[in-house]
Design an enzyme around this catalytic site. Structure first.
Site: not given
Length: 256
Positions: A144, A157
């Site tokens: 990501s 995250y």
């Protein structure tokens, strides 16, 4: 074995209900992939996903897989590879978590890290080793852009994805010359059509958003080119290069 364009005839999706994973499966089935394994926790959603892919003409099987149980990975995934060669593994599982809640509940933060990083390290090593033994294969790892630089809004995250990204790059170097390709895919904010994906539901819209289908298209192109890193959309490469080098006082003031 892969076709003449380097696309897989057989694939294993770790995170069998992942929207990106299923979009990728649909695209590769249209390109003549014939065997698909969906690995995930048993659920009606997993069974439904398998049934929908079967209507496209593929032989689809499910396997019980839990990212949070690394002690089972070698046995569970070993049985999949024992059924026949797997041309591609897509490591697509992961959780976003809830930043505010997880900061106040450290065990919840640990669960995010264990799922996104520890579970991925275990499964990634098992699959890479199995593909090295069979002499070929592609391991596609969904990272990501959140892992490029820690943001106040999602640093738990983001840190787990940063670890996963670094691990996948190193694994790719370790597999170089063995016949095993490791490709890291870095999507931006992912929405599904006109709505958000499950992972990003409830988040405000962001620039350079993408969709599961666009990520699947980028994965196919990356496989054809034997890419090591894929950004989705491609403009994120330059945008994140700039963000990565911003001074921290300025970076903190940005609405990221």
């Amino acid at each position: 074995m892969k076709d003449a364009f380097g696309l897989p005839r057989s694939l294993l999706i770790l995170g069998g209900t992942s929207e990106i994973g299923l979009a990728t499966a649909r695209r590769l089935i249209a390109r003549r992939a014939r065997t698909v394994w969906l690995a995930g926790r048993p659920s009606p959603a997993l069974d439904t996903a398998a049934d929908r892919l079967r209507t496209l003409g593929a032989d689809v099987r499910t396997v019980d897989f839990d990212a949070l149980d690394p002690g089972s990975h070698e046995e569970v995934l070993g049985k999949v590879f024992a059924e026949g060669a797997i041309d591609m593994v897509l490591l697509a599982f992961g959780v976003l978590g809830d930043q505010a809640h997880d900061e106040a509940e450290p065990l919840a933060a640990v669960r995010v890290a264990q799922t996104n990083y520890t579970g991925a390290v275990s499964a990634g090593l098992v699959c890479a080793g199995a593909m090295q033994t069979q002499g070929h294969g592609s391991l596609v790892v969904l990272s990501s852009v959140a892992g490029e630089r820690a943001r106040r809004a999602d640093f738990i995250y983001g840190s787990s994805k940063a670890g996963l990204d670094a691990f996948a790059q190193g694994l790719g170097d370790a597999m170089y010359g063995t016949g095993v390709q490791v490709m890291v895919v870095r999507p931006g904010f992912v929405r599904s059509g006109s709505v958000r994906s499950r992972t990003t539901a409830g988040w405000p819209e962001t620039p350079l958003a993408t969709t599961p289908e666009a990520v699947a298209t980028a994965i196919e192109l990356g496989l054809r080119r034997r890419s090591e890193t894929v950004w989705v959309p491609g403009a994120l490469r330059m945008a994140m290069a700039a963000v990565r080098h911003l001074p921290r006082p300025l970076f903190r003031r940005l609405p990221l």
